[in-house]
Design a protein around this motif. Sequence first.
Motif, short mmCIF file in Angstrom:
data_model
loop_
_atom_site.label_atom_id
_atom_site.label_comp_id
_atom_site.label_asym_id
_atom_site.label_seq_id
_atom_site.Cartn_x
_atom_site.Cartn_y
_atom_site.Cartn_z
N GLY A 113 11.88 59.46 60.15
CA GLY A 113 12.69 60.43 59.10
C GLY A 113 11.90 60.68 57.91
N GLU A 114 11.92 59.67 57.26
CA GLU A 114 11.30 60.06 55.55
C GLU A 114 9.69 59.44 56.15
N ARG A 115 9.28 59.28 56.94
CA ARG A 115 7.14 59.51 56.72
C ARG A 115 6.84 60.35 57.84
N ASN A 116 7.27 61.47 58.38
CA ASN A 116 7.44 62.52 59.35
C ASN A 116 8.88 63.39 59.14
N ALA A 117 8.51 64.33 58.17
CA ALA A 117 9.69 65.29 58.11
C ALA A 117 10.12 66.14 59.48
N LEU A 118 9.08 66.49 60.61
CA LEU A 118 8.93 67.19 61.31
C LEU A 118 9.72 66.83 62.78
N ALA A 119 9.63 65.29 62.54
CA ALA A 119 9.82 63.47 63.59
C ALA A 119 11.55 64.00 63.56
N LYS A 120 12.19 64.24 62.00
CA LYS A 120 13.48 64.06 61.10
C LYS A 120 13.89 65.01 61.87
N VAL A 121 13.50 66.49 62.07
CA VAL A 121 14.13 67.76 62.21
C VAL A 121 13.65 67.63 63.56
N LEU A 122 13.31 67.32 64.43
CA LEU A 122 13.03 67.50 65.81
C LEU A 122 14.25 65.74 66.29
N GLY A 123 14.94 64.52 66.35
CA GLY A 123 15.58 63.79 65.60
C GLY A 123 14.45 63.15 66.38
N ILE A 124 13.31 62.58 66.69
CA ILE A 124 12.40 61.30 67.11
C ILE A 124 13.04 60.25 66.51
N GLY A 125 12.80 59.93 65.64
CA GLY A 125 13.85 59.44 65.04
C GLY A 125 15.46 58.51 65.82
N SER A 126 16.14 59.13 65.98
CA SER A 126 17.40 58.89 66.48
C SER A 126 17.03 58.37 68.11
N LEU A 127 15.58 59.14 68.68
CA LEU A 127 15.27 58.97 70.21
C LEU A 127 14.52 57.48 70.32
N ALA A 128 13.89 57.29 69.30
CA ALA A 128 13.46 55.42 69.40
C ALA A 128 14.38 54.72 68.74
N ALA A 129 15.08 55.38 68.30
CA ALA A 129 16.04 53.90 68.32
C ALA A 129 16.90 53.84 69.59
N LEU A 130 17.81 55.68 70.19
CA LEU A 130 18.35 55.47 71.51
C LEU A 130 17.53 54.33 72.23
N VAL A 131 16.16 54.26 73.03
CA VAL A 131 15.74 53.64 74.12
C VAL A 131 15.01 52.70 73.60
N SER A 132 15.34 52.02 72.19
CA SER A 132 15.01 50.79 71.68
C SER A 132 15.47 49.79 71.96
N SER A 133 15.29 48.94 72.33
CA SER A 133 15.46 47.32 73.17
C SER A 133 15.92 46.61 72.17
N TYR A 134 17.18 45.84 72.25
CA TYR A 134 16.99 44.53 70.65
C TYR A 134 17.42 43.35 71.40
N HIS A 135 16.26 42.70 70.75
CA HIS A 135 16.36 41.09 71.23
C HIS A 135 16.37 40.05 69.98
N SER A 136 17.51 38.98 70.22
CA SER A 136 17.99 38.27 69.44
C SER A 136 17.39 36.84 69.24
N LEU A 137 16.93 36.67 68.81
CA LEU A 137 16.19 35.03 68.68
C LEU A 137 17.35 33.86 67.67
N GLY A 138 17.85 34.36 67.94
CA GLY A 138 18.94 33.52 66.46
C GLY A 138 19.37 33.94 65.39
N VAL A 139 17.97 32.94 64.70
CA VAL A 139 17.67 33.42 63.28
C VAL A 139 17.08 34.77 63.38
N ALA A 140 16.59 35.38 63.97
CA ALA A 140 15.69 35.99 63.25
C ALA A 140 16.33 37.07 64.90
N SER A 141 15.53 38.55 64.45
CA SER A 141 16.05 39.78 65.84
C SER A 141 14.14 41.05 65.54
#
Length: 90
Positions: free
Chosen positions: A39-67
Amino acid sequence: MSSRSLFTALGLVAATLALAVVLNPSAERHRDNVRAAIGERNALAKVLGIGSLAALVSSYHSLGVASYTSVNGHTLSVGVMGMVFVRDTP
């Protein structure tokens, strides 16, 4: 190296690793930072909710001490010691 300094060094390493495990950022923290960074990098992406979409489809991976989170095999964010860094280009 004396045995006392060896135990001190090993204790510091163990404490640092334990702190890294405790402070490892959660999936939600990664997603919040991805949403905000896009949202900070692109105002249009913020309006369109691209950041929320990217966050929604991302996969989380934990390595114990980092992720990290990824989308289609590309690393989106990296987290360590309570901090999350979002890449400029996924």
